[in-house]
Design a protein around this motif. Structure first.
Motif, PDB file in Angstrom:
ATOM      1  N   LEU A 127       1.235  -1.601   0.314  1.00 24.13           N
ATOM      2  CA  LEU A 127      -0.018  -0.404   0.043  1.00 24.13           C
ATOM      3  C   LEU A 127       0.934   1.287  -0.007  1.00 24.13           C
ATOM      4  O   LEU A 127       0.506   2.569  -0.930  1.00 24.13           O
ATOM      5  CB  LEU A 127      -0.954  -0.138   0.820  1.00 24.13           C
ATOM      6  N   TYR A 128       1.362   1.496   1.118  1.00 25.38           N
ATOM      7  CA  TYR A 128       2.939   2.139   0.768  1.00 25.38           C
ATOM      8  C   TYR A 128       3.602   2.709  -0.225  1.00 25.38           C
ATOM      9  O   TYR A 128       3.424   3.822  -1.102  1.00 25.38           O
ATOM     10  CB  TYR A 128       3.675   2.504   2.487  1.00 25.38           C
ATOM     11  N   ALA A 129       4.233   1.579  -1.449  1.00 26.35           N
ATOM     12  CA  ALA A 129       4.502   1.823  -2.499  1.00 26.35           C
ATOM     13  C   ALA A 129       3.356   2.498  -3.043  1.00 26.35           C
ATOM     14  O   ALA A 129       4.063   3.570  -3.755  1.00 26.35           O
ATOM     15  CB  ALA A 129       5.462   0.266  -2.916  1.00 26.35           C
ATOM     16  N   ARG A 130       2.448   1.473  -3.432  1.00 29.40           N
ATOM     17  CA  ARG A 130       1.027   2.482  -4.523  1.00 29.40           C
ATOM     18  C   ARG A 130       0.990   3.966  -4.316  1.00 29.40           C
ATOM     19  O   ARG A 130       1.079   4.474  -4.773  1.00 29.40           O
ATOM     20  CB  ARG A 130      -0.220   1.255  -3.757  1.00 29.40           C
ATOM     21  N   GLU A 131       1.170   3.903  -2.668  1.00 28.70           N
ATOM     22  CA  GLU A 131       0.436   5.255  -2.008  1.00 28.70           C
ATOM     23  C   GLU A 131       1.896   6.688  -3.548  1.00 28.70           C
ATOM     24  O   GLU A 131       1.541   7.740  -3.259  1.00 28.70           O
ATOM     25  CB  GLU A 131       0.449   5.443  -1.076  1.00 28.70           C
ATOM     26  N   GLN A 132       3.015   6.467  -2.974  1.00 35.35           N
ATOM     27  CA  GLN A 132       4.110   6.712  -3.297  1.00 35.35           C
ATOM     28  C   GLN A 132       3.444   6.749  -5.086  1.00 35.35           C
ATOM     29  O   GLN A 132       3.800   7.681  -5.216  1.00 35.35           O
ATOM     30  CB  GLN A 132       5.598   5.838  -2.835  1.00 35.35           C
ATOM     31  N   GLN A 133       3.870   5.456  -5.683  1.00 34.31           N
ATOM     32  CA  GLN A 133       3.901   6.112  -6.466  1.00 34.31           C
ATOM     33  C   GLN A 133       2.964   7.214  -7.379  1.00 34.31           C
ATOM     34  O   GLN A 133       2.851   7.379  -8.398  1.00 34.31           O
ATOM     35  CB  GLN A 133       3.333   4.607  -7.252  1.00 34.31           C
ATOM     36  N   THR A 134       1.507   6.918  -6.551  1.00 29.21           N
ATOM     37  CA  THR A 134       0.638   7.869  -7.123  1.00 29.21           C
ATOM     38  C   THR A 134       1.262   9.256  -6.834  1.00 29.21           C
ATOM     39  O   THR A 134       0.627   9.767  -7.811  1.00 29.21           O
ATOM     40  CB  THR A 134      -1.040   7.439  -6.846  1.00 29.21           C
ATOM     41  N   ARG A 135       1.975   9.353  -5.776  1.00 34.47           N
ATOM     42  CA  ARG A 135       2.048  10.557  -6.075  1.00 34.47           C
ATOM     43  C   ARG A 135       3.177  11.172  -6.442  1.00 34.47           C
ATOM     44  O   ARG A 135       2.943  12.443  -6.989  1.00 34.47           O
ATOM     45  CB  ARG A 135       2.551  10.523  -3.916  1.00 34.47           C
ATOM     46  N   LEU A 136       3.962  10.330  -6.431  1.00 35.56           N
ATOM     47  CA  LEU A 136       5.341  10.557  -8.495  1.00 35.56           C
ATOM     48  C   LEU A 136       4.104  11.127  -9.082  1.00 35.56           C
ATOM     49  O   LEU A 136       4.250  11.977 -10.187  1.00 35.56           O
ATOM     50  CB  LEU A 136       5.918   9.322  -7.940  1.00 35.56           C
ATOM     51  N   ALA A 137       3.223  10.318  -9.773  1.00 36.33           N
ATOM     52  CA  ALA A 137       2.650  10.467 -10.959  1.00 36.33           C
ATOM     53  C   ALA A 137       1.365  11.969 -10.848  1.00 36.33           C
ATOM     54  O   ALA A 137       1.576  12.309 -11.743  1.00 36.33           O
ATOM     55  CB  ALA A 137       1.246   9.247 -11.065  1.00 36.33           C
ATOM     56  N   GLU A 138       1.383  11.729  -9.480  1.00 35.77           N
ATOM     57  CA  GLU A 138       0.664  13.110  -9.629  1.00 35.77           C
ATOM     58  C   GLU A 138       1.386  13.757  -9.857  1.00 35.77           C
ATOM     59  O   GLU A 138       1.054  14.939 -10.990  1.00 35.77           O
ATOM     60  CB  GLU A 138      -0.532  13.324  -8.181  1.00 35.77           C
ATOM     61  N   ARG A 139       2.438  14.379  -9.372  1.00 33.63           N
ATOM     62  CA  ARG A 139       3.971  14.814 -10.061  1.00 33.63           C
ATOM     63  C   ARG A 139       3.482  15.576 -11.024  1.00 33.63           C
ATOM     64  O   ARG A 139       3.686  16.521 -11.699  1.00 33.63           O
ATOM     65  CB  ARG A 139       5.028  15.249  -8.838  1.00 33.63           C
ATOM     66  N   GLU A 140       3.909  14.323 -12.442  1.00 28.43           N
ATOM     67  CA  GLU A 140       4.673  14.600 -13.138  1.00 28.43           C
ATOM     68  C   GLU A 140       2.811  14.774 -13.830  1.00 28.43           C
ATOM     69  O   GLU A 140       3.591  15.639 -14.760  1.00 28.43           O
ATOM     70  CB  GLU A 140       4.869  12.956 -13.584  1.00 28.43           C
ATOM     71  N   ILE A 141       2.162  14.164 -13.172  1.00 27.56           N
ATOM     72  CA  ILE A 141       0.632  15.026 -13.745  1.00 27.56           C
ATOM     73  C   ILE A 141       1.163  16.646 -13.765  1.00 27.56           C
ATOM     74  O   ILE A 141       0.777  17.905 -14.558  1.00 27.56           O
ATOM     75  CB  ILE A 141      -0.355  14.373 -13.335  1.00 27.56           C
ATOM     76  N   ARG A 142       1.563  17.283 -12.564  1.00 25.36           N
ATOM     77  CA  ARG A 142       0.815  19.182 -12.207  1.00 25.36           C
ATOM     78  C   ARG A 142       1.860  19.037 -13.119  1.00 25.36           C
ATOM     79  O   ARG A 142       1.778  19.938 -13.985  1.00 25.36           O
ATOM     80  CB  ARG A 142       0.970  18.664 -10.529  1.00 25.36           C
ATOM     81  N   ARG A 143       2.874  18.626 -13.290  1.00 25.43           N
ATOM     82  CA  ARG A 143       4.121  19.235 -13.761  1.00 25.43           C
ATOM     83  C   ARG A 143       4.245  18.914 -15.519  1.00 25.43           C
ATOM     84  O   ARG A 143       4.309  20.601 -15.889  1.00 25.43           O
ATOM     85  CB  ARG A 143       5.428  18.557 -13.381  1.00 25.43           C
ATOM     86  N   LEU A 144       3.427  18.401 -16.022  1.00 26.29           N
ATOM     87  CA  LEU A 144       2.882  18.192 -17.238  1.00 26.29           C
ATOM     88  C   LEU A 144       2.296  19.303 -17.239  1.00 26.29           C
ATOM     89  O   LEU A 144       1.840  19.844 -18.938  1.00 26.29           O
ATOM     90  CB  LEU A 144       2.285  16.765 -17.869  1.00 26.29           C
ATOM     91  N   GLU A 145       0.484  19.134 -17.054  1.00 24.49           N
ATOM     92  CA  GLU A 145      -0.050  20.170 -16.773  1.00 24.49           C
ATOM     93  C   GLU A 145       0.212  21.952 -16.972  1.00 24.49           C
ATOM     94  O   GLU A 145      -0.230  22.511 -17.776  1.00 24.49           O
ATOM     95  CB  GLU A 145      -1.540  20.398 -15.817  1.00 24.49           C
ATOM     96  N   ALA A 146       0.975  21.973 -15.431  1.00 20.66           N
ATOM     97  CA  ALA A 146       2.322  23.235 -15.928  1.00 20.66           C
ATOM     98  C   ALA A 146       2.629  23.007 -17.360  1.00 20.66           C
ATOM     99  O   ALA A 146       2.504  24.844 -17.843  1.00 20.66           O
ATOM    100  CB  ALA A 146       2.969  23.643 -14.894  1.00 20.66           C
ATOM    101  N   ASP A 147       3.044  22.927 -17.636  1.00 14.71           N
ATOM    102  CA  ASP A 147       4.572  22.634 -19.088  1.00 14.71           C
ATOM    103  C   ASP A 147       2.889  23.079 -20.328  1.00 14.71           C
ATOM    104  O   ASP A 147       3.304  24.167 -20.923  1.00 14.71           O
ATOM    105  CB  ASP A 147       5.023  21.218 -19.196  1.00 14.71           C
ATOM    106  N   ILE A 148       2.298  22.026 -20.238  1.00 15.32           N
ATOM    107  CA  ILE A 148       0.892  22.133 -21.692  1.00 15.32           C
ATOM    108  C   ILE A 148       0.364  23.553 -21.298  1.00 15.32           C
ATOM    109  O   ILE A 148       0.240  24.992 -22.358  1.00 15.32           O
ATOM    110  CB  ILE A 148       0.408  21.025 -21.031  1.00 15.32           C
ATOM    111  N   ALA A 149       0.083  23.984 -19.841  1.00 15.97           N
ATOM    112  CA  ALA A 149      -0.458  25.284 -20.034  1.00 15.97           C
ATOM    113  C   ALA A 149       0.776  26.812 -19.789  1.00 15.97           C
ATOM    114  O   ALA A 149       0.114  27.420 -20.367  1.00 15.97           O
ATOM    115  CB  ALA A 149      -1.028  25.455 -18.529  1.00 15.97           C
TER     116      ALA A 149
END
Lengths: 125, 577
Positions: A22-44
């Motif tokens: 669970l912890y590993a998954r959560e960590q992954q999710t958090r990284l993915a979310e950060r990546e999404i935010r970064r990409l969204e900012a890039d797109i914007a």
């Protein structure tokens, strides 16, 4: 009692395993979310850049500005109707203007001579 | 084993301890699970503040060229009370933007009572990213959008402008918020994030040609103002509309958008169009059958109706045929034609073509026509040649378009429209045959009548001139005029209508002291046609005798044409811009 102990042990191990997963998954999710935010900012940002370039291009295409520049820098004239001809009219004219090699004495290729003349004119300027 | 007997010691037996430990662990896990599923992200302190913004559609011309757009920009501000290391902050900022005043920033940032300090305003996204990447506590970015009009003054009156809160105040910008709100909503994507552009009928190339020529005419004839439009006669689309003087929508207040003389003359003002309206009378009389092209009317003497005396400007003092009345622009003849049709039928016809009602288009600036209070013999006779009632110039152009396009009145539009949509909206006002006769009269007038000096060679222009005396202090002035021309090309199969209007043009040496339409509005329209016809793909025909004469006339009137612009600009050719 012994059965219960074993069961408890199994449960405990299972619990630890699941907690780790669970912890590993959560960590992954958090990284993915950060990546999404970064990409969204890039797109914007890219979208904003595109927007700015679009507006700039429109400003550069302003016909008023182009005419001003043409007037200052180019030797161009408004097109008169006598210069607008249909394809048929041009075809009818063709024989008279046919390409004749060696037509002029001393100049073997009129096209080359024309290019040379243009280049000479530019060199002078 | 009861609780009472065992006491506290019993609680700490191994079994109970184990159970308790498990209970605790499960509690933690349950809590964590609940936090993961239901828990809200802890408040994240973002460095970017976004202003809520309703998407406002771009405005583009018929070819997709931007006329109005929301442009994003960012502004950097500081919150000194949140700042940890002022020196570091100033140093980092000036390393990215060397132009910043370090001493001033240091002073501002050091004042911890301050809550808000602007650092940089209106910067692009690249610089914004570099500043955010510095990661300075207390430095934040505000996102804003501003409406930009890349073409500036070019189509100011059509596009209009909006205020700082992105609310349209005039022109199409106001239409998008007001009457056209449903249209605007249809452009916005379901996501609500952005919108498709609003596509106008306008063509920036045509718009520019019209504006440039009107500017030239205003300068040349020292007119107070000018207006003009180009319309597709089969769809009612307005390809260009200019009103001068104009303003810059990027800075409307400073450039005088609110001044009275900046109103859109083509729609927001009403004018007596004068003799241009004669064409309407002719169409009415021909369509009613009271007049024929070979019929003659007595124009020997001024026409008296009660105390009113109607005179001719180009008096011929003889019987005139219908085409002669048209090309000499005879008031007497036209009034007789109208009276022959009859008061009621005349009134009904003007109502049918929409000249009695306020013309509504997308533009919110629309004026109501000024009509005679009572419809009498005199008002009918004067209305026949365009006196005594005033309409929006666009209204006049719309009716003339109907007279030549085959007889169908099509409501004009500033939005792109196709032929089928126009067909649905159109209404027949005169017969196909009458329209054909009108085309003949218009063309004749440009070959040998008052519109001779349009002369756009090979493009078969036809049209009608009008010179109205301006009303100054409540009376008609002999010296101040409003000259206009409405024409179309190519007259054998009309596609585009061109209207030019000049407010109080002065006589000049070149016009031999004349200041009537034929000497200023007409040649200006000719130049507009010669500039836009190639853009609009209308092919010239130079093989006829008429065209050759026109070409010769054209060369005399427009010596600057076909002379390279750079040469003309240096003044090598007299009369050149």
């Amino acid at each position: 009692m012994r059965f219960l102990n074993v069961l408890n042990g199994v449960l405990l191990i299972g619990l630890i395993v699941f907690a780790v997963v669970l912890y590993a998954r959560e960590q992954q999710t958090r990284l993915a979310e950060r990546e999404i935010r970064r990409l969204e900012a890039d797109i914007a940002r890219e979208e904003e850049n595109i927007r700015i370039l679009q507006v700039e291009r429109a400003m550069l295409m302003n016909p008023e500005r182009i005419e001003r520049l043409v007037r200052r820098h180019l030797v161009m004239a408004p097109v008169g109707p006598e210069r607008i001809r249909g394809l048929n009219a041009i075809l009818a004219d063709l024989p008279a203007r046919a390409y004749k090699p060696d037509a002029q004495e001393g100049v073997s290729d009129p096209l080359a001579a024309l290019i040379a003349r243009v280049q000479a004119g530019e060199a002078k300027r | 084993m009861t609780a009472g007997r065992a006491g506290i010691g019993a609680l700490f037996t191994r079994q109970r301890l184990t159970i308790l430990a498990f209970a605790a662990v499960f509690l933690v896990i349950a809590g964590k699970a609940a936090w993961l599923t239901l828990g809200v992200d802890p408040e994240r302190r973002t460095a970017v503040v976004r202003k809520a913004h309703i998407p406002r559609p771009d405005i583009v011309d018929r070819n997709g060229i931007l006329l109005a757009a929301d442009m994003p920009f960012a502004s950097v501000f500081a919150e000194p009370y949140r700042m940890i290391d002022v020196d570091e902050a100033v140093e980092k900022l000036t390393s990215v933007v060397p132009s910043l005043n370090a001493a001033k920033l240091r002073r501002l940032f050091s004042d911890k009572r301050r809550k808000f300090v602007w650092v940089l305003r209106k910067i692009g996204p690249d610089l914004e990213k570099r500043i955010l990447d510095l990661g300075i506590p207390g430095i934040r970015v505000m996102k804003e959008k501003r409406r930009i009009y890349p073409m500036g003054r070019l189509a100011a009156h059509v596009v209009g402008f909006s205020n700082i809160d992105s609310k349209g105040l005039s022109g199409i910008e106001r239409f998008l918020d007001g009457a056209g709100a449903i249209f605007t909503a249809s452009l916005i994507n379901p996501s609500g994030k952005d919108a498709r552009p609003a596509q106008l009928a306008l063509d920036v190339r045509v718009q520019h040609a019209l504006r440039a020529e009107l500017q030239r005419a205003m300068r040349k004839y020292k007119a107070l103002g000018a207006g003009g439009l180009v319309m597709n006669v089969h769809t009612g689309e307005i390809l260009a509309m200019v009103s001068l003087p104009d303003f810059n929508p990027n800075d409307p207040v400073k450039t005088g958008a609110l001044k009275k003389d900046r109103l859109n003359r083509m729609t927001a003002g009403v004018y007596e169009l004068g003799s241009v309206i004669k064409a309407v009378t002719f169409a009415m009389a021909l369509d009613a059958g009271t007049a024929r092209l070979d019929k003659s009317y007595d124009a020997r003497f001024p026409l008296r109706i009660g105390r009113m005396k109607i005179n001719d400007y180009h008096a011929q003092r003889r019987w005139l045929t219908v085409p002669e009345i048209f090309i000499h622009s005879s008031n007497i003849g036209t009034a007789r034609m109208a009276l022959e049709v009859g008061l009621e039928r005349h009134k009904a016809f003007l109502r049918k073509v929409g000249l009695f009602d306020k013309l509504r288009t997308e533009l919110p600036e629309a004026a109501r026509p000024l009509l005679p209070r009572r419809w009498t013999k005199v008002s009918s006779a004067t209305a026949a040649f365009g006196h005594g009632f005033a309409v929006q110039p666009l209204q006049g152009a719309t009716v003339i378009a109907a007279l030549i396009n085959g007889g169908k009145l099509i409501p004009p539009t500033f939005l792109k429209r196709d032929k089928d949509a126009a067909e649905v909206l159109s209404r027949r006002i005169i017969s196909e045959d009458t329209s054909r006769k009108m085309r003949y009269l218009f063309r004749l007038n440009a070959i040998e009548g008052t519109a001779r000096r349009a002369a756009a060679p090979g493009w078969r222009v036809g049209g009608k001139t009008g010179t109205a005396e301006k009303v100054i202090n409540g009376r008609y002035s002999k010296d101040h005029r409003l000259t206009s021309f409405i024409g179309a090309f190519p007259m054998d199969d009309p596609k585009y209508l061109v209207m030019v209007m000049l407010d109080d043009p002065r006589p000049t040496a070149e016009t031999r002291g004349f200041a009537t339409s034929g000497w200023n509005a007409v040649p200006t329209a000719g130049r507009v046609v010669a500039r836009i016809a190639p853009i609009l793909g209308v092919k010239p025909k130079l093989d006829s005798e008429e065209a050759k004469k026109e070409l010769a006339r054209w060369r005399k009137i427009n010596p600057d044409w076909n002379v390279p612009m750079a040469v003309a600009a240096k003044g090598a050719v007299s009369g050149a811009q």
